[in-house]
Design a protein around this motif. Structure first.
Motif, PDB file in Angstrom:
ATOM      1  N   GLU A 554       0.836  -1.208   0.000  1.00 24.36           N
ATOM      2  CA  GLU A 554       0.000   0.000   0.000  1.00 24.36           C
ATOM      3  C   GLU A 554       0.863   1.248   0.000  1.00 24.36           C
ATOM      4  O   GLU A 554       0.537   2.241  -0.665  1.00 24.36           O
ATOM      5  N   ALA A 555       1.985   1.211   0.723  1.00 27.67           N
ATOM      6  CA  ALA A 555       2.899   2.361   0.734  1.00 27.67           C
ATOM      7  C   ALA A 555       3.451   2.632  -0.661  1.00 27.67           C
ATOM      8  O   ALA A 555       3.566   3.790  -1.077  1.00 27.67           O
ATOM      9  N   VAL A 556       3.790   1.567  -1.394  1.00 24.15           N
ATOM     10  CA  VAL A 556       4.279   1.744  -2.769  1.00 24.15           C
ATOM     11  C   VAL A 556       3.201   2.373  -3.640  1.00 24.15           C
ATOM     12  O   VAL A 556       3.468   3.284  -4.441  1.00 24.15           O
ATOM     13  N   ARG A 557       1.975   1.888  -3.504  1.00 25.47           N
ATOM     14  CA  ARG A 557       0.871   2.448  -4.297  1.00 25.47           C
ATOM     15  C   ARG A 557       0.654   3.931  -3.981  1.00 25.47           C
ATOM     16  O   ARG A 557       0.483   4.744  -4.887  1.00 25.47           O
ATOM     17  N   LEU A 558       0.686   4.280  -2.719  1.00 28.66           N
ATOM     18  CA  LEU A 558       0.496   5.669  -2.324  1.00 28.66           C
ATOM     19  C   LEU A 558       1.661   6.538  -2.792  1.00 28.66           C
ATOM     20  O   LEU A 558       1.467   7.694  -3.191  1.00 28.66           O
ATOM     21  N   ALA A 559       2.871   5.993  -2.762  1.00 28.02           N
ATOM     22  CA  ALA A 559       4.024   6.747  -3.256  1.00 28.02           C
ATOM     23  C   ALA A 559       3.885   7.037  -4.741  1.00 28.02           C
ATOM     24  O   ALA A 559       4.206   8.140  -5.213  1.00 28.02           O
ATOM     25  N   ASP A 560       3.411   6.067  -5.501  1.00 23.03           N
ATOM     26  CA  ASP A 560       3.208   6.279  -6.941  1.00 23.03           C
ATOM     27  C   ASP A 560       2.144   7.347  -7.189  1.00 23.03           C
ATOM     28  O   ASP A 560       2.282   8.179  -8.095  1.00 23.03           O
ATOM     29  N   GLN A 561       1.075   7.332  -6.394  1.00 19.70           N
ATOM     30  CA  GLN A 561       0.039   8.359  -6.534  1.00 19.70           C
ATOM     31  C   GLN A 561       0.603   9.744  -6.204  1.00 19.70           C
ATOM     32  O   GLN A 561       0.301  10.728  -6.896  1.00 19.70           O
ATOM     33  N   ALA A 562       1.419   9.808  -5.148  1.00 14.82           N
ATOM     34  CA  ALA A 562       2.009  11.090  -4.762  1.00 14.82           C
ATOM     35  C   ALA A 562       2.944  11.608  -5.844  1.00 14.82           C
ATOM     36  O   ALA A 562       2.967  12.813  -6.140  1.00 14.82           O
ATOM     37  N   ARG A 563       3.729  10.721  -6.464  1.00 16.69           N
ATOM     38  CA  ARG A 563       4.632  11.137  -7.542  1.00 16.69           C
ATOM     39  C   ARG A 563       3.855  11.649  -8.740  1.00 16.69           C
ATOM     40  O   ARG A 563       4.267  12.609  -9.402  1.00 16.69           O
ATOM     41  N   ALA A 564       2.732  11.016  -9.055  1.00 13.77           N
ATOM     42  CA  ALA A 564       1.928  11.455 -10.195  1.00 13.77           C
ATOM     43  C   ALA A 564       1.358  12.853  -9.957  1.00 13.77           C
ATOM     44  O   ALA A 564       1.254  13.658 -10.888  1.00 13.77           O
ATOM     45  N   ALA A 565       0.991  13.148  -8.718  1.00 17.74           N
ATOM     46  CA  ALA A 565       0.419  14.454  -8.411  1.00 17.74           C
ATOM     47  C   ALA A 565       1.470  15.543  -8.331  1.00 17.74           C
ATOM     48  O   ALA A 565       1.234  16.683  -8.737  1.00 17.74           O
ATOM     49  N   ASN A 566       2.647  15.206  -7.803  1.00 15.61           N
ATOM     50  CA  ASN A 566       3.711  16.205  -7.660  1.00 15.61           C
ATOM     51  C   ASN A 566       5.039  15.569  -8.087  1.00 15.61           C
ATOM     52  O   ASN A 566       5.804  15.075  -7.260  1.00 15.61           O
ATOM     53  N   PRO A 567       5.331  15.604  -9.381  1.00 17.71           N
ATOM     54  CA  PRO A 567       6.547  14.939  -9.869  1.00 17.71           C
ATOM     55  C   PRO A 567       7.838  15.660  -9.525  1.00 17.71           C
ATOM     56  O   PRO A 567       8.912  15.121  -9.784  1.00 17.71           O
ATOM     57  N   VAL A 568       7.774  16.864  -8.942  1.00 11.03           N
ATOM     58  CA  VAL A 568       9.000  17.598  -8.620  1.00 11.03           C
ATOM     59  C   VAL A 568       9.373  17.474  -7.151  1.00 11.03           C
ATOM     60  O   VAL A 568      10.392  18.021  -6.724  1.00 11.03           O
ATOM     61  N   ALA A 569       8.574  16.772  -6.353  1.00 13.09           N
ATOM     62  CA  ALA A 569       8.853  16.631  -4.923  1.00 13.09           C
ATOM     63  C   ALA A 569       9.636  15.348  -4.665  1.00 13.09           C
ATOM     64  O   ALA A 569       9.271  14.285  -5.179  1.00 13.09           O
ATOM     65  N   PRO A 570      10.697  15.397  -3.868  1.00 14.43           N
ATOM     66  CA  PRO A 570      11.449  14.180  -3.563  1.00 14.43           C
ATOM     67  C   PRO A 570      10.766  13.285  -2.541  1.00 14.43           C
ATOM     68  O   PRO A 570      11.097  12.108  -2.425  1.00 14.43           O
ATOM     69  N   ALA A 577      11.458   4.489  -1.684  1.00 14.34           N
ATOM     70  CA  ALA A 577      12.726   3.839  -1.345  1.00 14.34           C
ATOM     71  C   ALA A 577      12.623   3.102  -0.012  1.00 14.34           C
ATOM     72  O   ALA A 577      13.117   1.966   0.127  1.00 14.34           O
ATOM     73  N   ARG A 578      11.980   3.709   0.967  1.00 10.65           N
ATOM     74  CA  ARG A 578      11.852   3.045   2.264  1.00 10.65           C
ATOM     75  C   ARG A 578      10.957   1.807   2.164  1.00 10.65           C
ATOM     76  O   ARG A 578      11.194   0.802   2.836  1.00 10.65           O
ATOM     77  N   ALA A 579       9.926   1.908   1.316  1.00  4.50           N
ATOM     78  CA  ALA A 579       9.050   0.751   1.137  1.00  4.50           C
ATOM     79  C   ALA A 579       9.817  -0.413   0.503  1.00  4.50           C
ATOM     80  O   ALA A 579       9.683  -1.575   0.925  1.00  4.50           O
ATOM     81  N   HIS A 580      10.628  -0.132  -0.519  1.00  3.26           N
ATOM     82  CA  HIS A 580      11.413  -1.183  -1.146  1.00  3.26           C
ATOM     83  C   HIS A 580      12.443  -1.753  -0.165  1.00  3.26           C
ATOM     84  O   HIS A 580      12.737  -2.955  -0.187  1.00  3.26           O
ATOM     85  N   THR A 581      12.983  -0.902   0.690  1.00  2.00           N
ATOM     86  CA  THR A 581      13.933  -1.377   1.699  1.00  2.00           C
ATOM     87  C   THR A 581      13.266  -2.366   2.640  1.00  2.00           C
ATOM     88  O   THR A 581      13.830  -3.428   2.963  1.00  2.00           O
ATOM     89  N   ASP A 582      12.066  -2.038   3.083  1.00  2.00           N
ATOM     90  CA  ASP A 582      11.349  -2.937   3.987  1.00  2.00           C
ATOM     91  C   ASP A 582      11.010  -4.261   3.300  1.00  2.00           C
ATOM     92  O   ASP A 582      10.889  -5.302   3.967  1.00  2.00           O
ATOM     93  N   ALA A 592      15.561   4.345  -6.238  1.00  2.00           N
ATOM     94  CA  ALA A 592      14.655   5.419  -5.826  1.00  2.00           C
ATOM     95  C   ALA A 592      15.399   6.536  -5.109  1.00  2.00           C
ATOM     96  O   ALA A 592      15.144   7.724  -5.331  1.00  2.00           O
ATOM     97  N   TYR A 593      16.355   6.148  -4.234  1.00  3.32           N
ATOM     98  CA  TYR A 593      17.141   7.175  -3.543  1.00  3.32           C
ATOM     99  C   TYR A 593      17.952   7.998  -4.545  1.00  3.32           C
ATOM    100  O   TYR A 593      18.037   9.224  -4.431  1.00  3.32           O
ATOM    101  N   ARG A 594      18.543   7.342  -5.534  1.00  4.28           N
ATOM    102  CA  ARG A 594      19.352   8.080  -6.500  1.00  4.28           C
ATOM    103  C   ARG A 594      18.487   8.987  -7.372  1.00  4.28           C
ATOM    104  O   ARG A 594      18.897  10.094  -7.732  1.00  4.28           O
ATOM    105  N   ARG A 595      17.291   8.538  -7.720  1.00  6.32           N
ATOM    106  CA  ARG A 595      16.390   9.410  -8.486  1.00  6.32           C
ATOM    107  C   ARG A 595      15.992  10.631  -7.661  1.00  6.32           C
ATOM    108  O   ARG A 595      15.815  11.728  -8.201  1.00  6.32           O
ATOM    109  N   ALA A 596      15.857  10.463  -6.349  1.00  5.77           N
ATOM    110  CA  ALA A 596      15.535  11.603  -5.484  1.00  5.77           C
ATOM    111  C   ALA A 596      16.662  12.626  -5.499  1.00  5.77           C
ATOM    112  O   ALA A 596      16.419  13.842  -5.544  1.00  5.77           O
ATOM    113  N   THR A 597      17.923  12.155  -5.478  1.00  8.04           N
ATOM    114  CA  THR A 597      19.048  13.100  -5.523  1.00  8.04           C
ATOM    115  C   THR A 597      19.148  13.771  -6.884  1.00  8.04           C
ATOM    116  O   THR A 597      19.569  14.924  -6.984  1.00  8.04           O
ATOM    117  N   GLU A 598      18.753  13.079  -7.935  1.00 12.42           N
ATOM    118  CA  GLU A 598      18.755  13.695  -9.265  1.00 12.42           C
ATOM    119  C   GLU A 598      17.639  14.731  -9.388  1.00 12.42           C
ATOM    120  O   GLU A 598      17.803  15.744 -10.063  1.00 12.42           O
TER     121      GLU A 598
END
Length: 642
Positions: A554-570, A577-582, A592-598
């Protein structure tokens, strides 16, 4: 029966005032852009999402009014629209595009407030008076709520409350200015001509409430802004003598509750449990009530006493000037002769020069401190940020990252997200272009003031002028421009001044298809711009909760929704990234972490998240070096970067 436009204008004005009162209750609309959500960002979203349609309605209602077609109004609206557009455009080069987006929305709120003020000023008779009285009435909501948190702490307070009065706005200086905004309209009934029945008592009691609120915020800027607002109001009020009596009575009524609120340890200690503040809160409550009654009774008595001794206005002014001269002379003698007074004055001078350190404690003693409270350092940081990109700036609202690079100390208690000065804010954030647009707005307002003065505007023009003057004074040394609860009344007042005294209609004028489509498009863009980052933050927060409960899918799904709404926010990428880590998918987490730094290469937060993820990996040092480059005073980064 009035025409439909004025009736609709009354409704629009009532909605605008009610909305402003609710913004004050909702954290002042303050959105720091930290991704933590809360009442402030929600209020900011609702302010723009509802304010843009309201502004469009007012424009349509006032479309045929000559007042909206004058040079000052066009210049002001063009400058405001340009500020919002330039802030949005700065997302292309900003160190933090998401902060630039948030700030663009702030500028859009400024534009909506100016439009509503100008439109209603063109539509409603005696708009300056209505604005002043309306702001005073609406301010009672957040001011009353603030005082009740002190009077009834067990019901409305919390154990974590600070001594400085700030709730429900969330920032003490902002709450102080909201109270100051109420001062001109509160005092005006006392000095109106012809005299209003009960005006003296209402003006005195209102002044008491304003003074007590400002003092309990410990806001030095609020005190100065209050002096400015009252000075401008007194310069325009018709019956000066009656207004002076109300002001004196109001000040007298404020003494008892203010002294109690500033000296009782139960009210001046941070984080005291609510149970230990209950008795002191009730004591403050009855003292405020007694002060209101005293002010209401004393003001008419002072006027009667002045009448019995034949104190005419000219003679009263001479006596007042003589009394002021005596006070200044006596003060000078005391300071020169009394060692304690001379030492106290020397301490204040040393504070002003910054010799004893620039930080100011959050206690009642700050009211007499002359230290800059870090402002000189913050202004220097903003100036250096401006010099790095003088034309376009670092990106709207991006001083938070400039501060991390330029700060002189790693003390977290001295960190800030704003430079505490409106001019350096524009210089650092949007460069010479944004500053020029802001200067154009000020020039347009000055043009409107001069035109109103030349056209012999009614004395009620002093009400919006007092609100504007108080706001500009505080904004010069604070971050008032980033607080919608403060920009809304100030820009609405500017709009009323710009259209004051201009009458007449353009026969047959109405919005054409192109203009109507443009207004509709602007409203839809504003609503989307307000909704998308707010909704994205909500998805991230919901994802954090899901992650804490072990629901990684569910966290991954919500993260994808958040990225779609605001693609410029890290933030959404960091959640992903934290969801994939878990889930044990370290490769996907690293991506995901590297894309955030980019996405946000100049944000030390994204690099820190990557460095912590890498842990003991030898590549972590490179990430820590980036953190150190972007925040040289970070002690952990300095250690781990080698």
């Amino acid at each position: 029966m009035g025409s439909p436009a004025p009736r609709a204008a009354w409704v629009a004005g009532g909605v605008a005032l009610a909305g402003w009162a609710l913004v004050g209750l909702g954290g002042g609309g303050i959105d720091p852009g930290d991704g933590l959500g809360g009442s402030g960002p929600t209020a900011a979203f609702l302010t723009l999402a509802l304010g843009a349609p309201l502004a469009a309605v007012v424009v349509v209602l006032a479309w045929d009014r000559v007042a909206l077609r004058t040079g000052p109004v066009r210049l002001a609206l063009g400058a405001c629209a340009g500020m919002a557009a330039w802030a949005a455009l700065s997302m292309l080069w900003a160190a933090s595009p998401t902060l630039a987006w948030i700030d663009a929305n702030r500028q859009a709120i400024v534009l909506c407030a100016l439009v509503v003020g100008a439109g209603l000023g063109a539509l409603l008779p005696r708009a300056p008076l209505l604005l002043g009285l309306g702001l005073s009435a609406a301010a009672l909501v957040p001011v009353g709520a603030a005082l009740l948190t002190r009077i009834l702490p067990e019901l409305l307070g919390a154990d974590s409350d600070l001594a400085r009065l700030s709730s429900p706005v969330g920032y003490w200086n902002a709450l102080a200015l909201i109270a100051v905004v109420a001062a001109p309209g509160a005092l005006w009934p006392a000095g109106a001509r012809p005299a209003w029945r009960g005006g003296l008592s209402v003006g005195a009691a209102g002044t008491t409430l304003v003074i007590v609120t400002v003092l309990l915020t410990y806001s030095r800027g609020g005190v100065l802004a209050l002096v400015m607002a009252l000075t401008v109001t007194m310069a325009f009020v018709p019956a000066t003598g009656r207004a002076v009596a109300a002001l004196a009575a109001g000040a007298a009524g404020a003494v008892l509750p203010a002294v109690h609120g500033l000296t009782d340890p139960a009210l001046t200690t941070d984080g005291l449990p609510v149970g230990q503040r209950a008795d002191a809160g009730l004591g403050l409550g009855w003292r405020i009530a007694a002060g209101l009654v005293l002010a209401a009774v004393l003001a008419p008595l002072l006027v009667r006493a002045a009448g019995r001794v034949g104190l005419e206005p000219a003679r009263a002014r001479r006596i007042g000037l003589a009394a002021l001269a005596v006070v200044v002379l006596v003060t000078g003698v005391v300071v020169s002769v009394v060692p304690e007074a001379r030492g106290w004055t020397g301490d204040r001078a040393a504070e002003f020069r910054g010799e004893e350190g620039d930080a100011v404690a959050n206690d009642p003693g700050r009211l007499v401190s002359t230290a800059g409270n870090q402002r000189r350092g913050w202004w220097g940081e903003a100036w250096r940020g401006f010099l790095d990109a003088p034309v376009v700036g670092q990106g709207a609202g991006g001083f938070a990252l400039v501060h991390l690079q330029e700060r002189a100390t790693g003390d977290p208690s001295l960190m800030t997200r704003e430079p505490h000065g409106v001019v350096v804010r524009f210089l650092s954030g949007t460069g010479l272009v944004g500053t020029a647009l802001f200067a154009a707005l000020l020039a347009a307002v000055a043009w409107g003031v001069l035109r109103a003065a030349g056209g012999r505007a009614p004395p009620e023009i002093g009400l919006p002028l007092a609100v504007m003057a108080a706001f500009l004074l505080q904004a010069a040394v604070d971050w008032s421009w980033a607080v919608p609860a403060l920009t809304i009344p100030a820009l609405a007042a500017a709009g009323v001044v710009l259209t004051s005294g201009v009458t007449g209609r353009v026969p047959g004028a109405r919005p054409g298809p192109l203009a109507a489509a443009g207004l509709a498009a602007a409203v839809l863009i504003a609503i989307a711009s307000a909704a998308l980052p707010w909704w994205s933050t909500g998805r991230v927060l919901a994802g954090e909760d899901a992650l804490a409960s072990g629901r990684t899918a569910e966290a991954v799904r919500l993260a994808d929704q958040a990225r779609a709404a605001n693609p410029v926010a890290p933030g959404p990428l960091l959640l992903l990234a934290r969801a994939h880590t878990d889930d044990g998918e370290r490769a996907r987490a690293l991506g995901a972490y590297r894309r955030a730094t980019e996405l946000a290469p100049d944000d030390p937060g994204t690099w820190r998240a990557l460095a912590l993820f890498l842990g003991r990996d030898r590549t972590a040092a490179a990430a820590w070096r980036e953190v150190h480059r972007l925040d040289p005073r970070d002690p952990e980064a300095a250690l781990r970067a080698g």
